[in-house]
Design a protein around this motif. Sequence first.
Motif, short mmCIF file in Angstrom:
data_model
loop_
_atom_site.label_atom_id
_atom_site.label_comp_id
_atom_site.label_asym_id
_atom_site.label_seq_id
_atom_site.Cartn_x
_atom_site.Cartn_y
_atom_site.Cartn_z
N THR A 235 0.82 -1.21 0.00
CA THR A 235 0.00 0.00 0.00
C THR A 235 0.85 1.26 0.00
N VAL A 236 0.37 2.25 -0.72
CA VAL A 236 1.05 3.55 -0.84
C VAL A 236 0.00 4.66 -0.87
N TRP A 237 0.46 5.86 -0.62
CA TRP A 237 -0.37 7.05 -0.83
C TRP A 237 -0.16 7.52 -2.27
N VAL A 238 -1.23 7.79 -2.95
CA VAL A 238 -1.14 8.18 -4.35
C VAL A 238 -0.38 9.50 -4.45
N PRO A 239 0.17 9.80 -5.63
CA PRO A 239 0.93 11.04 -5.79
C PRO A 239 0.15 12.25 -5.29
N GLY A 240 0.82 13.04 -4.48
CA GLY A 240 0.20 14.26 -3.95
C GLY A 240 -0.54 14.07 -2.64
N GLU A 241 -0.66 12.82 -2.17
CA GLU A 241 -1.36 12.57 -0.90
C GLU A 241 -0.38 12.01 0.14
N GLU A 242 -0.78 12.12 1.39
CA GLU A 242 0.01 11.62 2.50
C GLU A 242 -0.92 11.42 3.70
N PRO A 243 -0.46 10.81 4.78
CA PRO A 243 -1.34 10.62 5.94
C PRO A 243 -1.81 11.96 6.51
N LEU A 244 -2.90 11.89 7.22
CA LEU A 244 -3.40 13.09 7.91
C LEU A 244 -2.47 13.45 9.06
N PRO A 245 -2.36 14.72 9.39
CA PRO A 245 -1.52 15.12 10.53
C PRO A 245 -2.14 14.63 11.84
N PRO A 246 -1.36 14.64 12.93
CA PRO A 246 -1.92 14.23 14.23
C PRO A 246 -3.15 15.06 14.59
N LYS A 247 -4.05 14.48 15.36
CA LYS A 247 -5.24 15.20 15.81
C LYS A 247 -4.83 16.43 16.62
N LYS A 248 -5.68 17.43 16.59
CA LYS A 248 -5.41 18.62 17.40
C LYS A 248 -5.53 18.25 18.89
N TRP A 249 -4.65 18.84 19.66
CA TRP A 249 -4.63 18.55 21.11
C TRP A 249 -5.85 19.17 21.78
N SER A 250 -6.51 18.39 22.58
CA SER A 250 -7.71 18.86 23.29
C SER A 250 -7.37 19.67 24.52
N GLY A 251 -6.11 19.67 24.89
CA GLY A 251 -5.69 20.35 26.11
C GLY A 251 -5.61 19.43 27.30
N GLN A 252 -6.06 18.18 27.13
CA GLN A 252 -5.99 17.20 28.21
C GLN A 252 -5.15 15.99 27.76
N GLY A 253 -4.41 15.41 28.71
CA GLY A 253 -3.55 14.28 28.40
C GLY A 253 -2.37 14.67 27.54
N ARG A 254 -1.74 13.67 26.96
CA ARG A 254 -0.58 13.94 26.12
C ARG A 254 -1.01 14.43 24.74
N PRO A 255 -0.29 15.38 24.17
CA PRO A 255 -0.62 15.84 22.82
C PRO A 255 -0.47 14.71 21.81
N PRO A 256 -1.40 14.49 20.89
CA PRO A 256 -1.28 13.47 19.85
C PRO A 256 -0.05 13.72 18.99
N LYS A 257 0.66 12.66 18.64
CA LYS A 257 1.88 12.79 17.84
C LYS A 257 1.87 11.96 16.57
N LEU A 258 0.96 10.97 16.47
CA LEU A 258 1.00 10.03 15.36
C LEU A 258 0.19 10.53 14.17
N VAL A 259 0.76 10.36 12.97
CA VAL A 259 -0.01 10.64 11.76
C VAL A 259 -1.14 9.62 11.66
N ARG A 260 -2.13 9.89 10.84
CA ARG A 260 -3.31 9.03 10.89
C ARG A 260 -4.01 8.97 9.53
N ARG A 261 -5.02 8.15 9.47
CA ARG A 261 -5.91 8.03 8.33
C ARG A 261 -7.33 7.88 8.87
N ASP A 262 -8.31 8.10 8.04
CA ASP A 262 -9.69 7.88 8.48
C ASP A 262 -10.44 7.13 7.39
N GLY A 263 -11.76 7.01 7.56
CA GLY A 263 -12.54 6.22 6.63
C GLY A 263 -12.50 6.72 5.20
#
Length: 433
Positions: A235-263
């Motif tokens: 599997t690859v990301w098609v030209p011009g695409e890449e994973p989504l950036p980490p989720k925005k930090w809600s201000g609670q817990g540790r700030p998200p750091k992992l790139v992601r994908r969704d449906g």
Amino acid sequence: MGRRLADGSEARFDAYVEGLAGVIGHADRVAPLEAYCVGLLLPGERKSVEPMAAITAPERVSAQHQSMLHFIAQGNWSDEKVLGKVREMVVPEMERYGPIEAWIIDDTGFPKQGKHSVGVARQYCGQLGKQDNCQVAVTLSIANHHASLPVAYRLYLPKEWTDEEERCRKAGVPEDIDFKTKPEIALEHVRWAREAGLPCGVVLMDAGYGASTELRSSITALELPYVAGIAPQTTVWVPGEEPLPPKKWSGQGRPPKLVRRDGKHQPISVKELALDLPASAWRKVTWREGAAAPLSSRFARVRVRVAHRDYRLTETRPEEWLLIEWPKDEKEPTKYWLSTLPEDISFQRLVDYAKLRWRIEHDYKDLKQEVGLGDFEGRGWRGFHHHATMSIAVYGFLISERGAFPPSGAAKVLFPQVALPKDYRPRGSAAAT
């Protein structure tokens, strides 16, 4: 031994063997060393010890057999030192035809009967093209378009071997050898070659090794480019695409750091990508002259990012080349490669590197057919590797002589008067009983 070398090769052969003798250790190893080299060069159906003893010393076969057998199966000499001397003598001859361009990762199989020879197990054997009883060695070769030379060679031990300490002990497996996958052995070879300062090249590998994301990433970490075969489902990301950036930090817990994908934002397989490419993406590329005509096919290339488990990463993987081959007479693409060669590399040059793996396939055919790489009949670890070292050494000499004649004709030219004694009968043959 009754040998007579033609066309001035005698002095070169003697100098070559003398070079090997300089790193072999005790002086009493020189005679069996020379006999083994001559035996591997001579024509014959099997390059195992007994027939080589008969052809190199027909007047004293038994004594010669014992000497050569001890040298190869029990001799306490260093494979690494001998292969180092081979490189020292052969690489300059290879470089007369151009610089070293590639490091080729591969493995080679040897069909075997029984279960006692070291490393034998039911596993995939490339020589047979199927699962069968065999030994498999993982190798690293340096290559240019003229030749390839194995520089690292190690037997792969399946878990059924490494899990049985007594079985390994009987076969003489060193105590520090434990289970490693073939890609892990290959990476050890590459790291060693890097540390040893061998002339660098692009690392080439088929899909059996290229499918390992860890191996590819480790090669990149060693600052070496690669061209790696991959499976259609990669599997690859098609030209011009890449994973989504980490989720925005809600201000609670540790700030998200992992790139992601969704449906809605998902990578696709390289096969899907290839089938979706427009006709304009494909072009005919010729990479070398074949026996009858230039070799060419239809290719496409695009810049992609590998998606394999990238949701575990904090950063997006860099772009690299995806090269696809789809011959016009095929219903779907037949081969896929990933490559970290520079973005500005020419299309033809990228294809040329991908196809340079033919060199190792050609040379391993000669190593087995011409110098008996697969003919060792002993059961031990030391003998298996010593025989391979001598086969590689002899093949190195043939590479050096390749300007005068092809490897397949070398033995006839170098040793025109040597033959098995008329009354020789190998042990176990019907004529000997």
